[in-house]
Write an enzyme that holds these catalytic residues in place. Structure first.
Site, PDB file in Angstrom:
ATOM      1  N   TRP A 327       0.844  -1.215  -0.105  1.00  0.00           N
ATOM      2  CA  TRP A 327       0.100   0.002   0.065  1.00  0.00           C
ATOM      3  C   TRP A 327       0.718   1.150  -0.081  1.00  0.00           C
ATOM      4  O   TRP A 327       0.415   2.290  -0.742  1.00  0.00           O
ATOM      5  CB  TRP A 327      -0.925  -0.137   1.370  1.00  0.00           C
ATOM      6  CG  TRP A 327      -1.747   1.306   1.347  1.00  0.00           C
ATOM      7  CD1 TRP A 327      -2.899   1.584   0.762  1.00  0.00           C
ATOM      8  CD2 TRP A 327      -1.576   2.375   2.138  1.00  0.00           C
ATOM      9  NE1 TRP A 327      -3.322   2.834   1.302  1.00  0.00           N
ATOM     10  CE2 TRP A 327      -2.284   3.338   2.088  1.00  0.00           C
ATOM     11  CE3 TRP A 327      -0.399   2.688   3.114  1.00  0.00           C
ATOM     12  CZ2 TRP A 327      -2.448   4.504   2.680  1.00  0.00           C
ATOM     13  CZ3 TRP A 327      -0.264   3.837   3.782  1.00  0.00           C
ATOM     14  CH2 TRP A 327      -1.137   4.721   3.769  1.00  0.00           C
ATOM     15  N   HIS A 328       1.991   1.151   0.749  1.00  0.00           N
ATOM     16  CA  HIS A 328       3.063   2.351   0.734  1.00  0.00           C
ATOM     17  C   HIS A 328       3.297   2.803  -0.514  1.00  0.00           C
ATOM     18  O   HIS A 328       3.809   4.160  -0.669  1.00  0.00           O
ATOM     19  CB  HIS A 328       4.056   2.127   1.867  1.00  0.00           C
ATOM     20  CG  HIS A 328       3.408   2.635   3.187  1.00  0.00           C
ATOM     21  ND1 HIS A 328       2.971   1.653   3.992  1.00  0.00           N
ATOM     22  CD2 HIS A 328       3.679   3.474   4.001  1.00  0.00           C
ATOM     23  CE1 HIS A 328       2.602   2.240   5.190  1.00  0.00           C
ATOM     24  NE2 HIS A 328       2.976   3.489   5.188  1.00  0.00           N
ATOM     25  N   GLY A 329       3.692   1.878  -1.381  1.00  0.00           N
ATOM     26  CA  GLY A 329       4.252   2.217  -2.667  1.00  0.00           C
ATOM     27  C   GLY A 329       4.486   1.150  -3.722  1.00  0.00           C
ATOM     28  O   GLY A 329       4.519  -0.066  -3.367  1.00  0.00           O
ATOM     29  N   PHE A 471       2.085   9.246  -1.575  1.00  0.00           N
ATOM     30  CA  PHE A 471       1.453   7.740  -1.218  1.00  0.00           C
ATOM     31  C   PHE A 471       0.012   8.030  -1.312  1.00  0.00           C
ATOM     32  O   PHE A 471      -0.615   6.907  -1.388  1.00  0.00           O
ATOM     33  CB  PHE A 471       1.993   7.411  -0.186  1.00  0.00           C
ATOM     34  CG  PHE A 471       3.472   7.305   0.313  1.00  0.00           C
ATOM     35  CD1 PHE A 471       4.197   6.199  -0.469  1.00  0.00           C
ATOM     36  CD2 PHE A 471       4.246   7.911   1.237  1.00  0.00           C
ATOM     37  CE1 PHE A 471       5.497   6.193  -0.294  1.00  0.00           C
ATOM     38  CE2 PHE A 471       5.366   7.980   1.548  1.00  0.00           C
ATOM     39  CZ  PHE A 471       6.264   7.022   0.599  1.00  0.00           C
TER      40      PHE A 471
END
Length: 471
Positions: A327-329, A471
């Site tokens: 999810w972060h990247g 993000f």
């Protein structure tokens, strides 16, 4: 538009604030809510104008799906509800996936097959990862029968309320919608305004006076990674980046909480002195708390099954952190970062279950050390870059007194600022604690907030975006 700009502080916020409470003063409550919704739409459109129509369509579409799920309770609608939920969740994931992961999947497809691909170079809309989580949570709770058919304006405020729209904190409908429906919260409350301004001023100072100069300096180092990095510089800039990330994110959270307080809306705390944690399980209970809460409620609890060795605590934890990393990247470094964090959390949990508690004098610095090392992986462009930094951390041969003296001479301000930041992280109370235990609406506290705001406003010509905007 970001909080730490002249446009926001001197124009947008005063107009939005005055309009909202003026309409409420004349008992035009629906118009006041609509005013705040439109202001929030304008706020978002300033940051991602091209994406705004899709954002609007997503918000409206999720309301339709959530309302349908709320109205189809009972076993006789079981299949229909599952289909509607699946369509809604997949639509949200598809929108996020297209904007955030298209080039990542194209890159991996090229590596696996050797086929030629044309990268899209899609600009990531601000806040898409955060409001997508809120929308998915709303749909899942509607499916579970935990929501009611909200008034459309209350729903829109829950999703779009501008203080938390871009980078969180991630709010839950059950904690914020009742606040918008509360009659008392429609009245101007000067105690809340003064408290909110104080919290906002602290957050603004964290962001502009500590995070921005440290982030700019550390990013300059990471933009020029090469094979023969000096050990001293690598350690300092990695610690510097770790400190700046906390002040950037917690500064934004404080500003969001302060703005919410001014509008009589309580936004949940997002950071609780994470660098005081004695292990990584405690660290993730203190860091980005609303994200951890969401992942715990909608990922961990759906994987974990007590007594099932294939879905036990450790498996559920690793799955949750895999999702968190992805999810972060859009990159394998983020996946690896998530897996390493999950492993450290599992180790901490295992030690506690065995009654092995690390004393604070050892646990706090060790946890911070691992936070620095994982942050290197997080901010590196790829594994090659992170490996160069990791390797330089043990390059003792690059140390000499002449380099130390020169480095201090050139970087003394950022070195002092980094240590001041660490002192605040380790020895000062949180903004929440200061506000709850010490703050009282008075001339003294007004002066404190005023000085911080004036200093920040004088520096608003140097705009540095919040780190989590990417993000």
């Amino acid at each position: 538009m970001i909080f730490s700009t002249y446009q926001f502080v001197l124009i947008f916020l005063p107009i939005t604030f005055c309009g909202y409470f003026m309409l409420n003063h004349f008992k035009m409550h629906a118009c006041a809510k609509l005013w705040l919704v439109l202001a929030s739409f304008y706020f978002y459109a300033q940051g991602s104008p091209d994406f705004f129509p899709f954002f609007l369509g997503s918000v409206v579409g999720n309301y339709v799906v959530g309302t349908a799920l709320s109205g189809l309770q009972g076993e006789r609608h079981g299949i229909e509800r599952k289909i509607i939920l699946a369509v809604g969740v997949l639509a949200n994931c598809a929108l996020l996936g297209y904007y955030k992961y298209t080039d990542f999947f194209l890159m991996n497809y090229h590596r696996l097959t050797g086929a030629e691909v044309v990268y899209k170079h899609i600009i990531l809309p601000i806040g898409i990862s955060f409001f997508t989580f809120q929308l998915i949570a709303f749909l899942v709770d509607s499916y579970r029968g935990e929501t009611k058919t909200y008034d459309v304006l209350d729903y829109l405020l829950f999703i779009t309320f501008f203080p938390q729209l871009i980078v969180g904190p991630i709010i839950h409908h059950a904690e914020v919608v009742p606040q918008f429906e509360n009659e008392e919260n429609r009245k101007l409350n000067w105690d809340h305004v003064s408290r909110g301004l104080f919290i906002f001023a602290i957050g603004c100072a964290k962001k502009m006076l500590v995070a921005d100069p440290l982030t700019t300096d550390a990013q300059g180092f990471y933009d020029h990674i090469h094979s023969n990095l000096p050990m001293l510089q690598s350690w300092f800039h990695s610690i510097e980046y770790t400190v700046s990330y906390y002040f950037d994110l917690s500064g934004y959270a404080d500003m969001a909480i302060g703005l919410g307080c001014m509008f009589n809306i309580e936004i949940p705390q997002n950071f609780n002195s994470p660098y005081k944690a004695k292990d990584f399980q405690e660290y993730w209970q203190r860091w980005h708390m609303t994200l951890s809460r969401f992942l715990g409620a909608y990922i961990f609890r759906n994987v974990y099954r007590k007594g099932n060795k294939y879905r036990n605590y450790y498996v559920a934890t690793m799955v949750t952190f895999f999702v968190s990393g992805f999810w972060h990247g859009a990159g394998w470094t983020f996946v690896a970062w998530g897996i390493i964090n999950g492993t450290l959390v599992c180790i901490a949990s295992y030690r506690k279950r065995k009654g092995k508690n690390t004393p604070a004098w050892l646990g706090v610095p060790l946890t911070f050390l691992f936070a620095v090392l994982t942050r290197i992986l997080f901010v590196s462009v790829n594994f090659r870059q992170s490996w160069k930094v990791f390797r330089s951390l043990v390059a003792i041969s690059t140390l000499n007194m002449a380099d130390f003296t020169a480095f201090w001479t050139e970087n003394w301000y950022n070195i002092v600022l980094t240590f001041v930041g660490l002192g605040i992280c380790w020895f000062f109370p949180t903004t929440k604690k200061i506000t709850e235990e010490h703050f009282k609406p008075s001339v003294k506290w007004l002066c404190y907030a005023g000085v911080l705001l004036v200093v920040c406003i004088c520096n608003m010509d140097k705009v540095v975006q919040f780190l989590y905007f990417q993000f």
